[in-house]
Design a protein around this motif. Structure first.
Motif, PDB file in Angstrom:
ATOM      1  N   TRP A   1      53.530  44.513  51.077  1.00 43.77           N
ATOM      2  CA  TRP A   1      53.506  43.276  50.306  1.00 43.77           C
ATOM      3  C   TRP A   1      54.816  42.508  50.435  1.00 43.77           C
ATOM      4  CZ3 TRP A   1      48.720  43.186  49.812  1.00 43.77           C
ATOM      5  CH2 TRP A   1      47.955  44.132  49.149  1.00 43.77           C
ATOM      6  N   ALA A   2      54.710  41.214  50.407  1.00 43.54           N
ATOM      7  CA  ALA A   2      55.888  40.363  50.312  1.00 43.54           C
ATOM      8  C   ALA A   2      56.525  40.537  48.937  1.00 43.54           C
ATOM      9  CB  ALA A   2      55.480  38.901  50.520  1.00 43.54           C
ATOM     10  N   GLU A   3      57.819  40.339  48.892  1.00 43.37           N
ATOM     11  CA  GLU A   3      58.535  40.468  47.624  1.00 43.37           C
ATOM     12  C   GLU A   3      57.980  39.458  46.621  1.00 43.37           C
ATOM     13  OE1 GLU A   3      62.725  40.993  48.518  1.00 43.37           O
ATOM     14  OE2 GLU A   3      63.203  40.528  46.431  1.00 43.37           O
ATOM     15  N   GLY A   4      57.806  39.907  45.401  1.00 43.07           N
ATOM     16  CA  GLY A   4      57.311  39.025  44.363  1.00 43.07           C
ATOM     17  C   GLY A   4      55.806  38.989  44.232  1.00 43.07           C
ATOM     18  N   THR A   5      55.104  39.705  45.130  1.00 46.87           N
ATOM     19  CA  THR A   5      53.644  39.774  45.038  1.00 46.87           C
ATOM     20  C   THR A   5      53.237  40.419  43.705  1.00 46.87           C
ATOM     21  OG1 THR A   5      53.468  39.998  47.423  1.00 46.87           O
ATOM     22  CG2 THR A   5      51.603  40.745  46.134  1.00 46.87           C
ATOM     23  N   THR A   6      52.260  39.823  43.042  1.00 48.24           N
ATOM     24  CA  THR A   6      51.832  40.339  41.737  1.00 48.24           C
ATOM     25  C   THR A   6      50.632  41.276  41.893  1.00 48.24           C
ATOM     26  OG1 THR A   6      50.235  38.569  41.312  1.00 48.24           O
ATOM     27  CG2 THR A   6      52.532  38.153  40.690  1.00 48.24           C
ATOM     28  N   THR A   7      50.440  42.149  40.908  1.00 52.09           N
ATOM     29  CA  THR A   7      49.255  43.007  40.946  1.00 52.09           C
ATOM     30  C   THR A   7      47.989  42.160  40.843  1.00 52.09           C
ATOM     31  OG1 THR A   7      49.489  43.376  38.571  1.00 52.09           O
ATOM     32  CG2 THR A   7      50.429  45.033  40.027  1.00 52.09           C
ATOM     33  N   GLY A   8      48.079  41.028  40.182  1.00 51.69           N
ATOM     34  CA  GLY A   8      46.931  40.130  40.131  1.00 51.69           C
ATOM     35  C   GLY A   8      46.526  39.667  41.529  1.00 51.69           C
ATOM     36  N   GLN A   9      47.511  39.308  42.341  1.00 53.39           N
ATOM     37  CA  GLN A   9      47.216  38.892  43.719  1.00 53.39           C
ATOM     38  C   GLN A   9      46.642  40.056  44.530  1.00 53.39           C
ATOM     39  OE1 GLN A   9      51.312  37.358  44.335  1.00 53.39           O
ATOM     40  NE2 GLN A   9      50.338  35.523  45.191  1.00 53.39           N
ATOM     41  N   GLN A  10      47.200  41.247  44.311  1.00 56.44           N
ATOM     42  CA  GLN A  10      46.721  42.424  45.042  1.00 56.44           C
ATOM     43  C   GLN A  10      45.277  42.746  44.662  1.00 56.44           C
ATOM     44  OE1 GLN A  10      49.671  45.375  43.980  1.00 56.44           O
ATOM     45  NE2 GLN A  10      51.330  44.036  44.623  1.00 56.44           N
ATOM     46  N   ASP A  11      44.977  42.661  43.363  1.00 57.35           N
ATOM     47  CA  ASP A  11      43.620  42.947  42.905  1.00 57.35           C
ATOM     48  C   ASP A  11      42.640  41.891  43.417  1.00 57.35           C
ATOM     49  OD1 ASP A  11      44.690  45.087  41.568  1.00 57.35           O
ATOM     50  OD2 ASP A  11      44.630  44.156  39.587  1.00 57.35           O
ATOM     51  N   GLU A  12      43.087  40.647  43.435  1.00 52.51           N
ATOM     52  CA  GLU A  12      42.237  39.569  43.939  1.00 52.51           C
ATOM     53  C   GLU A  12      41.910  39.791  45.414  1.00 52.51           C
ATOM     54  OE1 GLU A  12      41.117  36.943  42.184  1.00 52.51           O
ATOM     55  OE2 GLU A  12      40.247  35.744  43.799  1.00 52.51           O
ATOM     56  N   LEU A  13      42.930  40.162  46.192  1.00 56.28           N
ATOM     57  CA  LEU A  13      42.697  40.456  47.614  1.00 56.28           C
ATOM     58  C   LEU A  13      41.680  41.578  47.774  1.00 56.28           C
ATOM     59  CD1 LEU A  13      43.322  40.311  50.658  1.00 56.28           C
ATOM     60  CD2 LEU A  13      45.154  41.991  50.219  1.00 56.28           C
TER      61      LEU A  13
END
Lengths: 99, 99
Positions: A12-24
């Motif tokens: 992950w890029a720095e600053g990536t949120t768990t929300g973004q990870q879950d969405e992906l």
């Protein structure tokens, strides 16, 4: 086993949120229903055991290379990659092999 | 599926020979017979479709993290890593996840 396996490991890029990870993960998880060439699809977040590990794995199985290419270039896949994966990717490692 | 999956992608060091690569694959392929904790073991060389790809994949499945740790620390596995894998490895990427 025969076929064509596409293995992707993401950092992950720095600053990536768990929300973004879950969405992906949710968006990727929808792809087998719209791309019948996907024979097997396994996703998962690194458990955190190994400090140097990347963060996320995608393992996709196809009947052959042509079926993989359909997936690679499929508009639904491209959209998930462009909108949800690329923006949060710092590093991407891939191997494609015939299991 | 449940369990614990260990995914490793390797980039060969410069000058690595196909003989060394084949020897590694053969030695790794012997491990499931001597480490019963290995539930599934899949190895393969990159097909060369993607220019930026790494060169070799190892995907090992276990019942749980404890079973993986038995494999990780097993003397037969360590010997293959130390003698056949590490000397020809330039880059190693790993993710461990629960499928």
């Amino acid at each position: 086993m025969s076929g064509f396996r596409h293995v992707v490991l993401i950092k992950w890029a720095e600053g990536t949120t768990t929300g973004q990870q879950d969405e992906l993960a949710a968006r990727l998880g929808e792809l087998p229903a719209v791309i019948p060439e996907i024979r097997g699809y396994s996703l998962g977040a690194d458990v955190g055991l190994s400090p140097a590990a990347h963060d996320f794995a995608i393992i996709a199985d196809f009947a052959d290379q042509d079926a993989y290419l359909v997936y690679r270039d499929h508009p639904s896949h491209r959209e998930v990659v462009d909108r949800y994966l690329t923006p949060i990717t710092a590093e991407r490692t891939v191997v494609q092999y015939e299991p």
